[in-house]
Design a protein around this motif. Structure first.
Motif, short mmCIF file in Angstrom:
data_model
loop_
_atom_site.label_atom_id
_atom_site.label_comp_id
_atom_site.label_asym_id
_atom_site.label_seq_id
_atom_site.Cartn_x
_atom_site.Cartn_y
_atom_site.Cartn_z
N GLU A 116 6.72 32.22 48.44
CA GLU A 116 6.40 33.04 47.93
C GLU A 116 4.87 33.46 47.54
O GLU A 116 4.04 33.79 48.30
CB GLU A 116 7.27 34.18 47.41
N SER A 142 -1.96 34.07 50.83
CA SER A 142 -2.51 33.89 51.96
C SER A 142 -3.55 35.33 52.07
O SER A 142 -4.16 35.66 52.69
CB SER A 142 -1.72 33.56 52.96
N TRP A 169 1.07 32.17 59.72
CA TRP A 169 1.96 33.22 59.66
C TRP A 169 3.29 32.66 60.03
O TRP A 169 4.87 32.91 59.95
CB TRP A 169 1.22 33.76 60.39
N ASP A 188 2.35 31.15 47.61
CA ASP A 188 1.36 30.82 49.23
C ASP A 188 1.47 32.12 50.21
O ASP A 188 0.15 32.47 50.46
CB ASP A 188 1.77 29.90 49.64
N ARG A 189 2.12 32.61 49.84
CA ARG A 189 2.28 34.16 50.94
C ARG A 189 1.58 34.52 51.06
O ARG A 189 0.34 35.88 51.44
CB ARG A 189 3.87 34.44 51.19
N TRP A 209 5.54 30.76 58.11
CA TRP A 209 6.56 31.55 56.84
C TRP A 209 7.18 31.84 57.58
O TRP A 209 8.50 31.57 57.42
CB TRP A 209 5.11 32.11 56.56
N TRP A 266 -4.87 31.15 55.47
CA TRP A 266 -3.72 30.13 55.07
C TRP A 266 -4.93 28.82 54.47
O TRP A 266 -4.25 28.03 54.84
CB TRP A 266 -3.10 30.25 55.97
N ILE A 313 8.75 39.37 55.01
CA ILE A 313 7.80 38.69 55.19
C ILE A 313 6.41 38.83 54.69
O ILE A 313 5.57 38.31 54.53
CB ILE A 313 7.50 38.49 56.69
N ARG A 329 10.95 30.49 58.43
CA ARG A 329 11.84 30.83 57.73
C ARG A 329 13.55 31.34 57.88
O ARG A 329 14.28 31.15 57.85
CB ARG A 329 11.47 31.06 55.91
N LEU A 387 6.53 26.82 52.38
CA LEU A 387 5.40 27.15 51.75
C LEU A 387 6.32 28.24 50.86
O LEU A 387 7.94 28.40 51.46
CB LEU A 387 5.27 28.04 52.70
#
Length: 284
Positions: free
Chosen positions: A53, A59, A242, A55-56, A245, A42, A31, A248, A51
């Motif tokens: 990885e 962020s 968050w 994108d994560r 994300w 975000w 995460i 998932r 989303l």
């Protein structure tokens, strides 16, 4: 005991912090993709689609960009990050903002080892501009007025003493220097907030995070002599992204998803707190 041994003896960690950032190594959790350890900012990411990885990671980088923009870095800036983790934010600062020098400070020796490994290329290429130092937020191993900017990204929720942190931040800042801190705090000091958060969130129940109102940090900066103290809520750009994300891999009502619930119930929010010294600093 030698002076050096006495210095390290003062850097005691609460057991939950020592475990989370030592053997447990939160940076290795999927995460927290990319080596950053933060919930992310975000605003620029389309939350209506699945989303990725990438994108994560963006962020997490964008949270640093929001803080660094508020800090006003320039080519002659010397910056300190308190609670630097793996130094990923230090790398963003050097790569995108071009300050004169960046120092990453962390209390956890294992985190500093990981930071030096993660940033080995930068350290080798320009060792004069990047360094990592062990120290506590309440006891910084630096001279008075050593830095133009002090930032801290999602670490203040662990600091045992916000007053001491604010005092040390004020001490190491030069005249005209600026402090920018982002983290999650309770929205007020209403009775029962710590108990509410402990019921919702395991990190508050086990003591990893400490429940305090954002006003406590702002007031601590003011008491330390810093001026132009401001509080900005950015929860709207943190908690929904968050939660989407982690949906998932986490079911509803699992504790990590209760951060959004605590925000929606107006118990907890995510804030940026800024403060600084005027250009002419008086010493009493």
């Amino acid at each position: 005991m030698t002076d050096e041994a006495a210095q390290w003896a003062c850097l005691t960690m609460r057991p939950t912090v020592e475990e989370a950032y030592g053997p447990a190594d939160m940076s290795g959790e999927p995460i927290f993709a990319g080596g950053f350890i933060n919930f992310g900012y975000w605003q620029a990411i389309d939350l209506s689609r699945s989303l990725s990885e990438a994108d994560r990671v963006r962020s997490q980088e964008d949270l640093y960009r929001h803080v660094l923009d508020a800090a006003g870095l320039s080519p002659d800036t010397e910056m300190l990050e308190v609670g630097c983790g793996l130094g990923m934010g230090c790398a963003v600062a050097l790569r995108e903002y071009g300050p004169a020098a960046v120092t990453g400070m962390d209390i956890h020796p294992e985190q500093l080892q990981r930071a030096r490994r993660a940033q080995a290329v930068l350290l080798h290429a320009d060792p004069a501009r990047l360094s990592f130092v062990r120290g506590a937020a309440e006891r910084m191993p630096f001279e008075d007025g050593q830095f133009d900017v002090v930032i801290s990204v999602e670490a203040a929720q662990h600091f045992p003493d916000l007053v001491a942190f604010a005092s040390e931040t004020a001490r190491v800042l030069r005249p005209g220097g600026r402090a920018v801190v982002t983290s999650f705090f309770t929205v007020d000091d209403a009775a029962g907030r710590p108990d509410e958060l402990a019921r919702l969130l395991e990190s508050y129940a086990n003591g990893l995070d400490i429940a305090r109102p954002v006003r406590a940090l702002a007031d601590a900066f003011t008491a330390a002599g810093l001026t132009d103290v401001r509080i900005e809520s950015i929860g709207v750009y943190v908690w929904p992204g968050w939660d989407l994300w982690i949906s998932r891999s986490r079911e509803p009502r699992t504790w990590l998803r209760n951060f959004l619930r605590a925000y929606e119930q107006q118990v907890l929010d995510y804030f940026v707190v800024t403060a600084g010294w005027p250009n002419c600093r008086l010493t009493l």
